[in-house]
Design an enzyme around this catalytic site. Structure first.
Site, PDB file in Angstrom:
ATOM      1  N   SER A 188      30.585 -79.185  11.093  1.00 29.83           N
ATOM      2  CA  SER A 188      31.825 -78.790  10.427  1.00 29.83           C
ATOM      3  C   SER A 188      33.015 -79.612  10.950  1.00 29.83           C
ATOM      4  O   SER A 188      32.995 -80.848  10.874  1.00 29.83           O
ATOM      5  CB  SER A 188      32.047 -77.280  10.610  1.00 29.83           C
ATOM      6  N   ASP A 232      27.216 -74.582   0.221  1.00 30.91           N
ATOM      7  CA  ASP A 232      28.262 -74.478   1.240  1.00 30.91           C
ATOM      8  C   ASP A 232      29.613 -74.287   0.556  1.00 30.91           C
ATOM      9  O   ASP A 232      30.138 -75.208  -0.060  1.00 30.91           O
ATOM     10  CB  ASP A 232      28.270 -75.740   2.104  1.00 30.91           C
ATOM     11  N   HIS A 288      26.916 -72.638   4.870  1.00 33.55           N
ATOM     12  CA  HIS A 288      27.618 -73.585   5.740  1.00 33.55           C
ATOM     13  C   HIS A 288      26.910 -73.863   7.059  1.00 33.55           C
ATOM     14  O   HIS A 288      26.767 -75.025   7.455  1.00 33.55           O
ATOM     15  CB  HIS A 288      29.031 -73.081   6.011  1.00 33.55           C
TER      16      HIS A 288
END
Length: 270
Positions: free
Chosen positions: A111, A217, A247
């Site tokens: 991320s 996601d 995610h």
């Protein structure tokens, strides 16, 4: 093989703006170093299962809680410039190299940590054997539009978007080291600047790079990331998209497959 510890040893080292908590999963039989780079609002303590799997495949695992995150010092999730965060990460990598000379290094970022890892690779890629990106924030990110509002609303993360495994969202909600408050404006602006810098800074050359992403996601949508990947991709990019995954693919219901892909790619290049 000697069993690895079930939890990390955490030490403290100076950072650019405050003290950093550095997580270590020692491995006396290590043949390579895996450096974990966590995402926004979380901390490396959430990566125990990932670290154990990497250790089972011969890695010594290490990584910091970013400034303002987890057990590290600093105002919570307040980052005005991400270049010092990359510098902090480089210091952690240098410490690991000094303690274990000669071992190859693989950088694994998730991320926001994928953004940090990509920038690290642009600056220090010659010292890496491989780069692995999980749901990275690259190219653009819709959440950054919040920085343009007169007042940033408190919009909690919908934990259902993390994983199809409801236990993941429950643990996230109950984790006192996870930030559950609103975005900081300075952090949003710094994220925007860093994404622009990465896009303009050039490709990753011949660094072996694995990009993994969940097709569902919603926190970091795949299309925006794909544009960012295309802007920096070098000559050795492997793409793996997981149908239905959300995610946090390292915490998804198919995490065994994700972790197997991760370690296989790392071992191929160390």
């Amino acid at each position: 093989m000697t069993p690895l510890p079930s939890t990390a040893h955490v030490s403290t080292r100076p950072g650019r703006h405050d003290d950093l908590a550095v997580h270590h999963w020692p491995n006396p039989q290590a043949t390579w170093i895996a450096v974990l780079v966590h995402g926004y609002g979380e901390h490396l303590g959430r990566y125990e299962e990932v670290a154990r799997r990497l250790g089972d495949d011969g890695a010594l695992v290490v990584g910091p809680d970013h400034v303002g995150h987890g057990r590290s010092g600093g105002e919570r999730v307040s980052i005005a410039d991400f270049e010092p965060v990359v510098d902090d990460l480089h210091d952690v990598v240098a410490d690991a190299r000094a303690d274990h000379p000669g071992l190859p290094v693989v950088l694994i970022g998730h991320s926001m940590g994928g953004m940090i890892a990509a920038r690290y690779a642009q600056r220090y890629g010659d010292g890496l054997s491989a780069l692995i990106l999980s749901g990275p924030v690259l190219g653009s990110w819709a959440a950054l539009a919040l920085a343009d509002l007169p007042e940033i609303p408190e919009i909690p993360i919908d934990v259902a978007t993390l994983s199809r495994d409801p236990a993941v969202g429950e643990a996230y909600s109950n984790d006192p080291l996870v930030w559950h408050g609103t975005f900081r404006r300075e952090t949003l602006l710094a994220l925007r600047s860093e994404l622009e810098l990465i896009t303009e800074a050039g490709d990753l050359g011949d660094l072996p790079t694995l990009w993994m992403h969940g097709s569902e996601d919603e926190l970091v949508p795949i299309d925006a990331t794909r544009a960012g990947i295309e802007a920096i991709r070098g000559t050795d990019l492997t793409e793996r998209i997981y149908p239905g995954a959300r995610h946090e693919i390292f915490n998804e219901t198919n995490r065994a497959d994700v972790l197997a892909t991760t370690t296989a790619f790392a071992l191929e290049h160390v």
